[in-house]
Each structure stands twice: as C-alpha cells, then as structure tokens.
Design a protein around this motif. Structure first.
Motif, PDB file in Angstrom:
ATOM      1  N   GLY A  95      57.583  83.150 104.242  1.00  0.00           N
ATOM      2  CA  GLY A  95      58.718  82.510 104.898  1.00  0.00           C
ATOM      3  C   GLY A  95      59.602  83.513 105.593  1.00  0.00           C
ATOM      4  O   GLY A  95      59.544  84.716 105.331  1.00  0.00           O
ATOM      5  N   GLY A  96      60.430  83.014 106.501  1.00  0.00           N
ATOM      6  CA  GLY A  96      61.381  83.858 107.211  1.00  0.00           C
ATOM      7  C   GLY A  96      62.703  83.900 106.469  1.00  0.00           C
ATOM      8  O   GLY A  96      62.867  83.331 105.389  1.00  0.00           O
ATOM      9  N   SER A  97      63.671  84.574 107.065  1.00  0.00           N
ATOM     10  CA  SER A  97      64.978  84.715 106.421  1.00  0.00           C
ATOM     11  C   SER A  97      65.855  83.490 106.641  1.00  0.00           C
ATOM     12  O   SER A  97      66.823  83.287 105.921  1.00  0.00           O
ATOM     13  CB  SER A  97      65.697  85.944 106.977  1.00  0.00           C
ATOM     14  OG  SER A  97      66.034  85.724 108.345  1.00  0.00           O
ATOM     15  N   ASN A  98      65.532  82.682 107.653  1.00  0.00           N
ATOM     16  CA  ASN A  98      66.338  81.530 108.049  1.00  0.00           C
ATOM     17  C   ASN A  98      67.717  81.920 108.563  1.00  0.00           C
ATOM     18  O   ASN A  98      68.616  81.095 108.626  1.00  0.00           O
ATOM     19  CB  ASN A  98      66.482  80.503 106.911  1.00  0.00           C
ATOM     20  CG  ASN A  98      65.173  79.802 106.619  1.00  0.00           C
ATOM     21  OD1 ASN A  98      64.352  79.622 107.509  1.00  0.00           O
ATOM     22  ND2 ASN A  98      64.968  79.424 105.381  1.00  0.00           N
ATOM     23  N   LEU A  99      67.901  83.183 108.925  1.00  0.00           N
ATOM     24  CA  LEU A  99      69.164  83.618 109.512  1.00  0.00           C
ATOM     25  C   LEU A  99      69.125  83.338 111.007  1.00  0.00           C
ATOM     26  O   LEU A  99      68.151  83.653 111.675  1.00  0.00           O
ATOM     27  CB  LEU A  99      69.396  85.109 109.257  1.00  0.00           C
ATOM     28  CG  LEU A  99      69.508  85.525 107.783  1.00  0.00           C
ATOM     29  CD1 LEU A  99      69.647  87.031 107.660  1.00  0.00           C
ATOM     30  CD2 LEU A  99      70.671  84.821 107.107  1.00  0.00           C
TER      31      LEU A  99
END
Length: 201
Positions: A95-99
């Motif tokens: 997954g990504g950081s979602n930032l």
C-alpha cells in the motif's frame, strides 16, 4: 416445494464446482505449462538460491547499488501493536502512504530526498520516481532516467567507469510491451545483479 429447491441446489453445487474448483485448477495448470517462470512468482535465483522476485522491489542502501523508488509500506510495531513502523517493500502489507499533495509530512520528506539526491548528482535534474512512492509500495522498476541519474555514485563506489555502468543500464532497460504499452523501465534487482557480475569478471 422440494421439487423446486432440488434443481436450484444442484445448479449451485455444479456451478460452484466448475467456477470455484475446476476452472481455477485448469487455469493454474495451463499457466504453469505456458508461463512457468511467471506462474511461480517470477523468482530470481543466484547460485541456486532464491534472492527475490522480478515483481517485488527490494531496499538497497549501499552506494555501490542502484536504489529503487521509496516504499511507504509498514509493519506493526513490535513494541506497540497499536502503531506501525516503516518496512520498505513489505509484500505482506502492500500500500501507499495515502498522503495527499497538501500533506506537510509528504512535502517535507520529498524536499529532504531531493536535497540528498542533488548533493549526489548536482548537475542533473532529480527524476520524480526517485522521490515518490508507488501505490503498492512494491514497485521493482525505476525509469531509465532514474537509473542514469545514479550512475556517477555507483561508478565511484565500485571504481568503475561511468561509461561501463551506463552501458549496463542500457542493457537492462526494458522497452514498452509490443512497442506501445507502458513505459521503458529498469528492474533494480536485475541491474544490481548485472553490476555484481560485471565487477566479478
């Protein structure tokens, strides 16, 4: 009533057996014959030992190796299960950081990474994929520009000529699929293995 339910149950069992068992097993068997390497995870071996996959990135920190994209994957903190700690290229927690673009934490991290990379190669522009994470956090590839940007550091660390290292980048650059799909890319693990092999000669 039973007369109406029996055919429905039979159809359910039959379709479950076909679509949930027979079809997946058949596709797995066919894939294993037609694409044996890919069906087994595109594993990369060295001296008979599996050292990685062509589909999942790895973290390389030493100057003598090419570095991949940053990875935002995490794992539970062993000291506090309510928190997480960075675990680059953790395939168990993709997954990504979602930032988002307005995130101060993201902007600060990118600025810091850009400054480090500019110090490494001040005469070139920093390729965007060297400071941004992929959505999965597992990207095994970098752009040819990102690989070429790292050539001076790698060449210096290995006491090799920049031309020799640049040639290895060229040899390990994969083009677009069928000439039109995707972007040219360099698999970081494959390139680093080629570097080790070249140095061993």
């Amino acid at each position: 009533m039973l007369k109406e339910i029996r055919p429905a149950i039979l159809v359910l069992v039959l379709l479950t057996a076909i679509t949930g068992l027979a079809y997946p097993l058949a596709m797995t068997a066919i894939a294993g014959v037609i694409f044996p390497k890919q069906a087994q995870g595109s594993l990369i071996e060295k001296d008979g030992k599996v050292i990685g996959s062509a589909l999942i990135g790895q973290e390389f920190k030493e100057d003598k190796y090419f570095h991949g994209r940053p990875s935002a994957t995490v794992t539970p903190d062993p000291n506090d299960s309510t928190k997480t700690v960075p675990a680059p290229y953790n395939a168990a927690n993709s997954g990504g950081s979602n930032l988002g673009p307005t995130s101060k934490a993201l902007n600060d991290r990118v600025k810091e990474d850009v400054e480090k990379l500019k110090a490494e190669n001040p005469s070139a522009n920093v390729p965007v994929d060297l400071v941004t994470t992929s959505a999965s956090g597992l990207d095994p590839d970098i752009s040819p520009d990102a690989a070429l940007f790292q050539v001076p550091r790698v060449a210096k660390a290995r006491s090799m000529s920049e031309d020799a290292v640049r040639e290895l980048v060229t040899q390990n650059t994969q083009g677009r699929f069928a000439g039109v799909i995707g972007e040219p890319r360099v698999n970081v693990l494959a390139l680093n293995l080629a570097l080790d092999a070249a140095k061993a000669k």
